[in-house]
Design a protein around this motif. Structure first.
Motif, PDB file in Angstrom:
ATOM      1  N   ASN A 248      35.267  47.425  35.812  1.00  0.00           N
ATOM      2  CA  ASN A 248      35.217  47.012  34.470  1.00  0.00           C
ATOM      3  C   ASN A 248      34.119  48.022  34.027  1.00  0.00           C
ATOM      4  O   ASN A 248      33.110  47.887  34.071  1.00  0.00           O
ATOM      5  CB  ASN A 248      34.671  45.589  34.446  1.00  0.00           C
ATOM      6  CG  ASN A 248      34.693  44.884  32.882  1.00  0.00           C
ATOM      7  OD1 ASN A 248      34.392  45.896  32.111  1.00  0.00           O
ATOM      8  ND2 ASN A 248      35.079  43.774  32.772  1.00  0.00           N
ATOM      9  N   ASN A 249      34.637  48.912  33.182  1.00  0.00           N
ATOM     10  CA  ASN A 249      33.899  49.813  32.449  1.00  0.00           C
ATOM     11  C   ASN A 249      33.176  49.445  31.460  1.00  0.00           C
ATOM     12  O   ASN A 249      32.015  49.933  31.074  1.00  0.00           O
ATOM     13  CB  ASN A 249      34.772  51.070  31.977  1.00  0.00           C
ATOM     14  CG  ASN A 249      34.107  52.398  31.807  1.00  0.00           C
ATOM     15  OD1 ASN A 249      33.047  52.711  32.497  1.00  0.00           O
ATOM     16  ND2 ASN A 249      34.260  52.919  30.403  1.00  0.00           N
ATOM     17  N   THR A 250      33.517  48.385  30.627  1.00  0.00           N
ATOM     18  CA  THR A 250      32.838  47.819  29.679  1.00  0.00           C
ATOM     19  C   THR A 250      31.602  46.939  30.167  1.00  0.00           C
ATOM     20  O   THR A 250      30.367  47.413  29.671  1.00  0.00           O
ATOM     21  CB  THR A 250      33.799  46.559  28.976  1.00  0.00           C
ATOM     22  OG1 THR A 250      34.725  47.312  28.271  1.00  0.00           O
ATOM     23  CG2 THR A 250      32.907  46.087  27.636  1.00  0.00           C
TER      24      THR A 250
ATOM     25  N   MET B 141      27.884  44.460  41.527  1.00  0.00           N
ATOM     26  CA  MET B 141      28.968  44.459  42.479  1.00  0.00           C
ATOM     27  C   MET B 141      29.318  43.280  43.159  1.00  0.00           C
ATOM     28  O   MET B 141      28.204  42.469  43.450  1.00  0.00           O
ATOM     29  CB  MET B 141      28.568  45.616  43.464  1.00  0.00           C
ATOM     30  CG  MET B 141      29.593  45.972  44.443  1.00  0.00           C
ATOM     31  SD  MET B 141      29.417  47.407  45.361  1.00  0.00           S
ATOM     32  CE  MET B 141      27.920  47.248  45.892  1.00  0.00           C
ATOM     33  N   PHE B 142      30.455  42.635  43.070  1.00  0.00           N
ATOM     34  CA  PHE B 142      31.073  41.793  43.591  1.00  0.00           C
ATOM     35  C   PHE B 142      32.015  42.029  45.029  1.00  0.00           C
ATOM     36  O   PHE B 142      32.740  42.756  44.760  1.00  0.00           O
ATOM     37  CB  PHE B 142      31.700  40.564  42.850  1.00  0.00           C
ATOM     38  CG  PHE B 142      30.595  40.183  41.719  1.00  0.00           C
ATOM     39  CD1 PHE B 142      30.304  39.130  41.647  1.00  0.00           C
ATOM     40  CD2 PHE B 142      30.313  41.327  40.669  1.00  0.00           C
ATOM     41  CE1 PHE B 142      29.574  38.369  40.806  1.00  0.00           C
ATOM     42  CE2 PHE B 142      29.660  40.616  39.470  1.00  0.00           C
ATOM     43  CZ  PHE B 142      29.332  39.285  39.586  1.00  0.00           C
TER      44      PHE B 142
ATOM     45  N   ILE C 116      31.113  46.502  35.980  1.00  0.00           N
ATOM     46  CA  ILE C 116      30.962  45.779  37.331  1.00  0.00           C
ATOM     47  C   ILE C 116      31.923  46.321  38.042  1.00  0.00           C
ATOM     48  O   ILE C 116      33.324  46.593  37.840  1.00  0.00           O
ATOM     49  CB  ILE C 116      31.475  44.175  36.923  1.00  0.00           C
ATOM     50  CG1 ILE C 116      30.199  43.595  36.026  1.00  0.00           C
ATOM     51  CG2 ILE C 116      31.626  43.311  38.300  1.00  0.00           C
ATOM     52  CD1 ILE C 116      30.656  42.174  35.620  1.00  0.00           C
ATOM     53  N   VAL C 117      31.862  46.364  39.667  1.00  0.00           N
ATOM     54  CA  VAL C 117      32.642  46.743  40.565  1.00  0.00           C
ATOM     55  C   VAL C 117      33.036  45.603  41.436  1.00  0.00           C
ATOM     56  O   VAL C 117      32.257  44.602  41.512  1.00  0.00           O
ATOM     57  CB  VAL C 117      32.200  47.521  41.590  1.00  0.00           C
ATOM     58  CG1 VAL C 117      33.072  47.785  42.700  1.00  0.00           C
ATOM     59  CG2 VAL C 117      31.896  49.062  40.809  1.00  0.00           C
ATOM     60  N   SER C 118      34.520  44.965  41.637  1.00  0.00           N
ATOM     61  CA  SER C 118      34.790  43.947  42.188  1.00  0.00           C
ATOM     62  C   SER C 118      35.532  44.372  43.256  1.00  0.00           C
ATOM     63  O   SER C 118      36.864  45.164  43.220  1.00  0.00           O
ATOM     64  CB  SER C 118      35.712  42.999  41.359  1.00  0.00           C
ATOM     65  OG  SER C 118      34.925  42.548  40.077  1.00  0.00           O
TER      66      SER C 118
ATOM     67  N   ILE D  73      25.091  51.419  40.286  1.00  0.00           N
ATOM     68  CA  ILE D  73      26.374  52.213  40.551  1.00  0.00           C
ATOM     69  C   ILE D  73      26.322  53.227  39.440  1.00  0.00           C
ATOM     70  O   ILE D  73      26.277  53.072  38.158  1.00  0.00           O
ATOM     71  CB  ILE D  73      27.386  51.134  40.106  1.00  0.00           C
ATOM     72  CG1 ILE D  73      27.374  50.229  41.189  1.00  0.00           C
ATOM     73  CG2 ILE D  73      28.788  51.842  40.096  1.00  0.00           C
ATOM     74  CD1 ILE D  73      28.047  48.853  41.126  1.00  0.00           C
ATOM     75  N   GLU D  74      27.028  54.315  39.806  1.00  0.00           N
ATOM     76  CA  GLU D  74      27.050  55.558  39.144  1.00  0.00           C
ATOM     77  C   GLU D  74      28.455  55.918  38.735  1.00  0.00           C
ATOM     78  O   GLU D  74      29.350  56.165  39.598  1.00  0.00           O
ATOM     79  CB  GLU D  74      26.229  56.792  39.471  1.00  0.00           C
ATOM     80  CG  GLU D  74      24.770  56.283  39.894  1.00  0.00           C
ATOM     81  CD  GLU D  74      23.933  57.500  40.236  1.00  0.00           C
ATOM     82  OE1 GLU D  74      23.643  58.591  39.647  1.00  0.00           O
ATOM     83  OE2 GLU D  74      23.553  57.673  41.499  1.00  0.00           O
TER      84      GLU D  74
END
Length: 487
Positions: free
Chosen positions: A133-135, A31-32, A138-140, A46-47
């Motif tokens: 970003n599901n690949t 997470m960013f 990553i949560v931005s 993260i789920e």
């Protein structure tokens, strides 16, 4: 992206965000926040649960400077920010916002000691832009440019306080932050005096028009409140009088991580700007506002004829409701400017080959556009604007001559500055190219003379004396005569 004020961001709380994915925990999720990676609690990921992306709420809100309290007995988390209180209960689809119940679309969950909530809790209620970003799992999160800068910095441990705080153990302590000592607005410039080095960031906003200047890794100094209003929550406003472009300047300790001071220049219409940095006795950041072309009629009482004499326009800066800078002993710059300009006028009236025109000869306030139009419509040969300088810090001193980047104005500035320095005997601050309205928009050779610093004790003691003003007036006239080739 729609802008929200912080107070509005927390009005109501949790709801879900539909995203693609299966009902399982994301592997190696990250997470960013504004490009900075946030540290997730150990073994908490993260789920993606049935299309709802769940994130640990404490990680986000503490990095935003909010107070978070966990009640083990009731299995509830309370989030406090100023006068807003949000309470969430694990496995309960009802939240309480300022005492009112709100139905949630997804329940908060407890994961290995951390409460996780749907990602939209952060994105909508705190006004953030969210990308998943599901690949790469990553949560931005990106915080917007906030319209209101009057939100306080809240200490996560106490829920109050006005000094910079941070939940980041690696953040710089206050001793390592730059200090904003004072600010002032004059000559369509916002000047900020700072101890230490800072890299300002500037952006523009519309609806209404304004310029936002952020000073990262900075805080207000203890002495800032001596010269400007600063409330208990580190907010304040600088009143701006006599400048048609600007309605006011707001300032605030905007962020705690990193500690950031924000200045907002509220405009009456969109304007361009130039950002200047000067390191002399202290760091001085100048935000220069740049106006467009003028379309203002000249004063009807100004003569339009030319009988072969050289036309010199003398401009005493400021006037009436715009006092300009205030000196160490509370004298007004507008009074110094006028007193000196009138002495220059009297000397020029004795010159048979010069016709002198004043933009004002009493305590009036012609606008910047009107001053320019007087000179342009007369097709004047020379324009000289007279000012007393000022700095938020008390140490800068001396005389300085400004011109706009035209060869003829530079030539005039070099001549005028030589005579100015001889007359004042003060520190020589040199000839400087400046993007100032009255010397930029005039079409003839033009200079702005900063005779001395009203903010400096030594300079100010001289500026308001008759002998000093008489010497400077003679120097100004001698400089004008030499440049025009008038004997």
């Amino acid at each position: 992206m729609k802008k929200f004020s912080i107070s509005f961001m927390l009005l109501w709380c949790v709801f879900f965000m539909f995203l693609s994915g299966q009902g399982h925990a994301a592997t190696d999720s990250r997470m960013f926040l504004d490009g900075k990676e946030l540290s997730l609690p150990e073994k908490v990921e993260i789920e993606n649960l049935d299309g709802n992306i769940m994130i640990p709420i404490r990680v986000v809100v503490e990095n935003l400077g909010f107070k978070v309290t966990w009640n083990q007995k009731s299995q509830s988390v309370k989030i406090e920010q100023r006068d807003k209180v949000v309470q969430l209960v694990v496995n309960n689809q009802v939240a309480t916002v300022d005492g009112k119940q709100e139905n949630l679309d997804a329940m908060p969950l407890l994961r290995k000691g951390s409460v996780v909530v749907p990602i939209r809790f952060v994105s909508e209620q705190m006004g953030m832009e969210v990308r998943w970003n599901n690949t790469d799992k990553i949560v931005s999160l990106t915080t917007p440019v906030i319209e209101s800068i009057t939100e306080p910095v809240i200490d996560p441990s106490t829920g109050s306080g006005s000094k910079p705080v941070t939940s980041d153990p690696g953040a710089e302590p206050s001793d390592f932050l730059s200090k904003v000592n004072a600010i002032q607005f004059s000559d369509n410039q916002l000047r900020i005096s700072i101890s230490g080095s800072v890299q300002p960031k500037v952006s523009t906003l519309t609806g209404p028009d304004r310029i936002v200047l952020d000073l990262p890794n900075a805080m207000f100094s203890d002495s800032f409140g001596d010269s400007q209003n600063l409330d208990a929550r580190s907010n304040g406003k600088l009143e701006v009088i006599g400048y048609p472009d600007v309605s006011g300047v707001r300032y605030s300790l905007f962020s705690s991580n990193p500690s950031t001071v924000r200045m907002v220049v509220d405009l009456n219409y969109a304007m361009k700007y130039t950002l200047l940095n000067e390191t002399n006795d202290s760091t001085l950041i100048t935000l220069q506002l740049n106006s467009g072309e003028d379309a203002v009629s000249p004063d009807p009482n100004v003569p339009n004829g030319n009988d072969g004499r050289k036309i010199v326009v003398i401009d005493p800066g400021h006037g009436k409701g715009d006092p300009g800078a205030i000196s160490v002993t509370k004298k007004k710059e507008k009074d110094f400017n006028l007193a000196l300009a009138l002495k220059v006028e009297q000397l020029l009236l004795q010159e048979p080959n010069i016709q002198v025109v004043m933009t004002r000869n009493s305590d009036t306030f012609p606008t910047l556009q009107e001053r320019v139009s007087i000179a342009n419509n007369l097709n004047a040969n020379v324009f000289v604007s007279i000012h007393g300088n000022s700095n938020p810090a008390s140490t800068p001193n001396g005389s300085q001559t400004f011109y706009y980047k035209r060869d003829d104005s530079k030539a005039l500035a070099n001549v005028m500055h030589t005579y100015l320095m001889t007359a004042t005997g003060l520190k020589d601050r040199g000839v400087t190219s400046g993007n100032l309205h009255v010397i930029r928009e005039t079409k003839m050779p033009a200079v702005l003379l900063e005779v001395g610093f009203l903010s400096n004790t030594y300079d100010e003691a001289l500026l308001f004396t008759e002998d000093f003003q008489n010497n400077v007036a003679k120097g100004i006239v001698d400089g004008i005569k030499e440049y025009l080739g008038v004997k």
